[in-house]
Each structure stands twice: as structure tokens, then as C-alpha cells.
Design an enzyme around this catalytic site. Sequence first.
Site, short mmCIF file in Angstrom:
data_model
loop_
_atom_site.label_atom_id
_atom_site.label_comp_id
_atom_site.label_asym_id
_atom_site.label_seq_id
_atom_site.Cartn_x
_atom_site.Cartn_y
_atom_site.Cartn_z
N ASP A 1 44.42 46.32 34.83
CA ASP A 1 43.15 46.05 34.15
C ASP A 1 42.97 46.91 32.91
O ASP A 1 41.87 47.00 32.39
CB ASP A 1 41.98 46.36 35.09
N ASP B 1 36.79 44.56 39.77
CA ASP B 1 37.96 43.73 40.00
C ASP B 1 38.06 43.53 41.51
O ASP B 1 37.74 44.44 42.27
CB ASP B 1 39.21 44.45 39.47
#
Lengths: 120, 750
Positions: free
Chosen positions: B633, B430
Site C-alpha cells: 500500500d 486496507d
Amino acid sequence: MSLWIVNLAGLLLAAAIVWWFWLSAPRARRAAAGGVIDVLVDGGVYTPARIEVTAAQPVTLRFLRKDPSPCAEKVLFDDLGASADLPVDRQVELTVTPPRAGEYAFTCQMKMYRGTLVAR
Amino acid sequence: MNDATPSIRLSIGGMSCAGCVATVENALKNVPGVAEAAVNFAEHTATVHGQVPASALIQAVADAGYQAAELRGREAEADKEAAEQAHYRRLKRKTLVAALVAAPLFVGEMLMLFPPLSTPAGRWWGLAAGIATLVVLVYAGGHFFRGAWKSFLAHSANMDTLIALGTGTAWVYSMAVLAFPDAVPSLAQHAYFEAAAVIIALINFGAALELRARGKTSEAIKRLIGLAPRTARVVRDGRELDVPIEEVGLNETLRVRPGEKIPVDGRIVDGRSAIDESMLTGEPLPVEKGVGDEVVGGTLNKTGSFLFQATRVGADTALARIIEMVRRAQSSKPAIGRLADKISAVFVPSVLLVAVLTFLVWFNFGPAPVVSYALVATMTVLIIACPCALGLATPISIMVGVGRAAESGILIRNGEALQQAGRLTAVVLDKTGTVTEGRPAVATLVPAAGWDEARLLAYAAGVEAGSEHPLAAAVVQAAEARQIVLAPAGDFAAVAGHGVRARVDGREVLFGNRKWMDDNGVVLDALPERAAGLAARGETPMYLAVDGRAAGIVGVADPVKDDSRAAIARLHAIGLKVIMITGDNAVTARAVAERVGVDEVLAEVLPEQKADRVAALQARGEIVGMVGDGINDAPALARADVGFAIGTGTDVAIESAAVTLMRGSLHGVPDAIAISKATVRNIKQNLFFAFVYNIVLIPVAAGALYPALKLMLNPMLAGAAMAMSSVTVVSNANRLRWIGRRRDAAEARP
């Protein structure tokens, strides 16, 4: 004559080993639903080694380890994702819930101590 | 009170007067299973006796309006160590006694100093040796026989069964030869007392060595437990008192001086200092902290003196939870160990069958004296078989590997994650907070015609004040830094991955990305060209529109972490594909990607789509590791084959992912993979050794080499091999303690 006796005795012994260790099971102890059952950890065996419980109900096993050898220091329920460290001479409670009917093994890390939860 | 009744100690928070004591005591006594409960007001603790889980007690105290936390000191670990020491001393004593008997018997037998058993003198010697060996079997080997008998009753067999049968057979046969010499052929008239005594001595010796080696395998846990200081300086009634750490209550104020360890978790209420958190996070640089900042128990206060309020004590502290997680992970097992488990389950009864068959084969087809050969071969089979090496192979390596990882600030949730991490083919990173610092700041303001920077920022910050998006905080902070008064906004609405809508002075204000503007039909004029310029520099452009017309762009930059590029290079070096995923626009994402050197960029991905993108990679055959903050996430981390939650310090939710990287650096990912690979390799070595040992040596013991080479294994050599097999496995696992130490040392050098 002695040859036959020795061979027969040997084959009987082999059959007895197969029967005793694989085909017959120790007597099970029944745990009350939601109850606590004491399990002694000593001499290479859990006593009792076979515990009958009610499926989908929590059961608390209270382990008391007497065997100082490190083999006995953990108890694992691989299929139930539970484990506990067992200090010598201390009672340790572990509550598990077998999700459905079936047999769930509990063992030491090396699989030498072996017990079975039989959920019905 | 019965000493055997377990006791639980709790820290109690919120007690302001002695009257609270009775309330808490009553709450505790009313919990089913509690035999006795006593509250110590001065210590803010309670001791409860009875068969009751701590969670029920904590709930009861909470229901009564107070806070409670379980206190678990280091007594348990100290008790464990004391019990192990006592067991080690016992094994040493047994080894010594067995060796004192075994050595003269062995030497006498080898040098043929004893008269033959067929003579009266020989029989007296034999009887004396038999009695001495019986002492060895009872004193030094009694536990094998007791264990074997108990196992037998439980329809089970273990290593004790093999040793007891092997040595017991030797002794019984030898005594039978002495008692009834005419019952066996003269060539078979041989006693095996020395073999029984030597085997017992060797196996006890091996067990003592194994115990020593095993102590080292749990060093990581011991080191973690040792991080918490034994005492804390508590401020009570205006006075500073040193009290044991177990007596620190919730919400109490504590003083920490320079050079001291922080005893429990809390929040600084006065003073500031640099805190060394390396022992928990692996992060070498101290972190500057002041009033309002969280401090973590077990970390080291470097420079200043400060006061902090305890927010978590006992079993609730981050350190205690880390220890608990490491312990649990050390008990888990990856798939690789399952075959060994299945074999272990049937191993000993199978060896018993092999022993019976060995005896029969020698008895029927062996050379004279058949009884002697059959007996020696059977005894050797029983003694050499080692179920322990097989059973130890996997768990002992997992224990050392997981512990080693924890020392580097890498928490691995279980054995399965450990095994999977080494098999990854692709890593998805990410962008925000993983590749970048996660601390975005406003870098550029581009007002449209008729607007100025201050007004642009006032509007943007006004609408973002109600947002929880990380970029929103950057905009608000920029406005505050310039002392710009925020435009008051109402009717706030956020659309994830797009932007926000709000009302300012009765006008509709939109703030967000290009898609948000296009979807709402905003006229952007020439601004997209300027936005492209910002994006090419790695800034994220956000448009502000008022009543359908663009008012300007706010460019936000999130600096790339210093070591992201190096960490990604390490991932490439081990053959992994590195993919960056972000909700950011493609141009900004590519600019960041080029700076750090990733292979592929997935840009403009909405938060809820990240898990789908991971699934798509898996469908392509990749084994995917996903690295993110563990909060935003979470679905993608759960979808990945291995989810890595990355956090700075101990803020990260330690149970949110398969692997938690406590240090903010991406180096944690290749480090975790390296430890995983090394551990799996170590397990394979152990399993290979244990399998080969048993598969090769059991047939050799049974006499497989005799027809061709006339070679039979001595049962005493079998005892030595068996004693050393477990030690070999444990020692091999201990090598894992040194993985990556050289790199760590190199990094630590200035």
C-alpha cells in the site's frame, strides 16, 4: 538639560539595538565546497554563526558543544530536515546540502542558539 | 593518538582467519580521513580513529569482501547523563552560594536592619553588600555574563542577555549610588544588591529544577536503550563465552537461555521458545518461535533455550533503528510551533527595546524619584521576560509525546505526522492484514462437473506456485497439507488484481476472480451462484478455468482479527468515518465490513487505484489516514494525510510510513490518534501559557498597573516568576507520559 541627554541617549540606544541585532549581520566564514567547518557551541552562540557555503553542494559542519546546559543539546536545520544530538565535549559531524541559493537557519530546539548557512 | 580525534567502533563479519585482519585493516586505513585502524580478531571488531563517517568505513569493509556494522554502545547516553548530573550539581552549588549571600541581604533589607546609605556606616554596609553581590555575580552568575557577551558579539541576544543586563544594571547603579551619592537625588539613593543576588539564586534554582524535569522527558529513549542486555553469550570454538554486547560479530552464533534478553537481531538455528516482544511492539502475548524464525534484540526469551545466528548488530539492529527514529522524531517540529519560533527569533531584542522605552517613559512621566522607578521597572522587564518558555513549549511536548508513543509500539516519524494524526476525519483500512489476520486459508472447494476437489486443488496450486500473491500461498499450503502433488505449470503470467494464466499439460489454465473469467470469455455455468454464497460468508471465491471452461471454485477465508471490531468502534467513538478498501469482490468485502462495523466499503480496487481512492476522499474534504501493511500500500500510504503502516512484530518496515504500528492490532490507530491529540493539546497549553505569561507580565513589569493601582512588580518576584515559567512548561509536558497508562494497565490484567 539632563532630561534631554537621557532621552537622546535612550533613543540612540534603541536605534543601536535595532541596528545591531536586526540590521547588521555577523561576519560570515566561508566553507570550502565539500569541506568541513568547525562550529563551537558555547555561551548561547554558535561560533561562527554565519557560514557561507556553495548551493547544492554538501557541507559538513563539525559541532563541538561546550555549553552543558540542555538548551544546547540538539542542533536543528528545520528547512533541510536535518538534526543532530550534541553530547558535551564530543565532536559531532552533520552533513547537509542546501538545495539552492538562500539562507538556511540552524538553531537549538528553543531557537536561542541561532546560526545561518548562506548558500550562494 | 590525540584523544580529541573521534573514534568509531565497528563489528566485522566474515573474518575466518588471522590473515583477514590485515586485509580489513588495510581497507580501513585506505579510507581518506582515517588516522589509525586496528582490528581485534578475537572480538571481531575494529576501532578506527579519524575524521571519517562510519558509512565510508562500512563501505570500504564491504568492498574488501567482509561485512561491517557500526557499534554504538550505551556510553553516549551514560556520558550524557553524567554531564547532566555534573551540570545539575554545578547549578545546585551556584544556587547555594547565591542564596547564602542573598538571604541575609534580603532579610536585612526587608526588616530595615541596615543603616541608610546616606550615613557613613550605611555606605560601609553597602560596600560590603556590593562586594558580596559581586562574588555572586561572578561565581553564580558569570555564565550569564559570558553568554551575553558572546551573543552580543555574534549580533544575537538570548536569555543570558536579559539576566546579565537586569542584574548588572542593578549592581552598577547601586555601586554608583555608593560612589557618587550626590549624583542622584536623595530619594533615589537606594541599593539593589539583594535584588541582583536573589535573582541569580532564583534563576539558577529554576534551571536546576528544569534540568531535573527535563531528565524525565527523555525516559522513553532511556528505557529503549536499556532494553538491550550488556552482555551476550557467544559460541566460539565450541565454547560459550559471555562477552560485552558491543563485541558480538555478524554471523556469530549466540545462546539464549530462558528468562534472558536476546542481545542482537538474528535467526534461530537450533531450539525453540516463546518470545515476549511486548517491550518493542506493545503486543502482550508471547510469540512462539522455532528454527528459521527471526528474533529481535531487546526482546525477552520466556521458556526455551535456543541458539541463533546474529544477522544485525550494533547500529543496524531493529532496536537501534527504532531508537534512532524516535530521536529524530523528537527533534522535529510541527507547524503549530512555527509562530512561536518566529516570535522567539525576535523576542529578546524586542524586550531590550521595551526595556529602553520603559526607562524613558518612567524617566519622563514617572513620580519622584524618577531614576529609582525607571530603574526598577526596566530591571523587572528584563528579568521577567522568558524566551525559554516560548522556545520550549513545542519541542518538549513533542519529545514526551513521541517517546510515550514509542513505548506503546507506535513509531511516529515526525512532529508533522503527530499533529496531522489528531486532525483526521476519515480512516481508510486496507482489508487484508489490517482488518483481517492476513493469513488466508482455503476454506471451501467447489469442483465443477467432471472435477474433484483433489484435482481442482492440484491445478490451482500448480499455477499459483509461481505467484507471490498472499492468496496464492494459501492455495499452495492447502495442497501441501492434503499431500496433493502440484500440477506442473509453465508460461506463468500474472495480471495484478485479476488473476494468473499458466499452461498445465499443454492446456491453458486461468485462476482468478470473476472479472478475469469474464474478460477471457470463460463459461461459468452455475458456479457464480455458489460463489455468491461463499462471498456472503466472507470467503474470497477464486475460479479455476481450463481451456475456457470452469473447473471449480476455491474459497479462501482470511479470519478477521479478534480486536478489529473493538478498535473500529473506538475510531467511531472519536468521530471518525471508517472506510475499508480491498481488491476483493464486493460481496466478500461487505460480509467482512458488516462483521467489523465499518461505514463504507471500497471493493474491487486494484492496488494501483488505492492512492486515487484516497485522493478522491481528500477531494471530498476529508483528512484521510490510510492504514496498510506499508509494502503493497506504499503509494496510498504516501498519498494519505497520515499513512499508518501496520505490522506484526518488527517485520514491518519501520521507515515506510508517517506512523508505524509495531503491534498487529488496529487499536494502534486510535492509540496513536489519542497520543497525537493529547500532545497537540499539551503544546497548545504550553504555548498559551508562554504567550500569556510574556504578554501579561511584561507590561505589568513595565508598570502598566501603576497609574490605576499604584502597583509595581518587585524585580525579585519577577526573578521567581521567570525561574518557574520554564519549569511549568516542562512539568506540563511530562504529564503526557501518563496518557493511556490506565487503559494499558486494564488490558494487561488477565
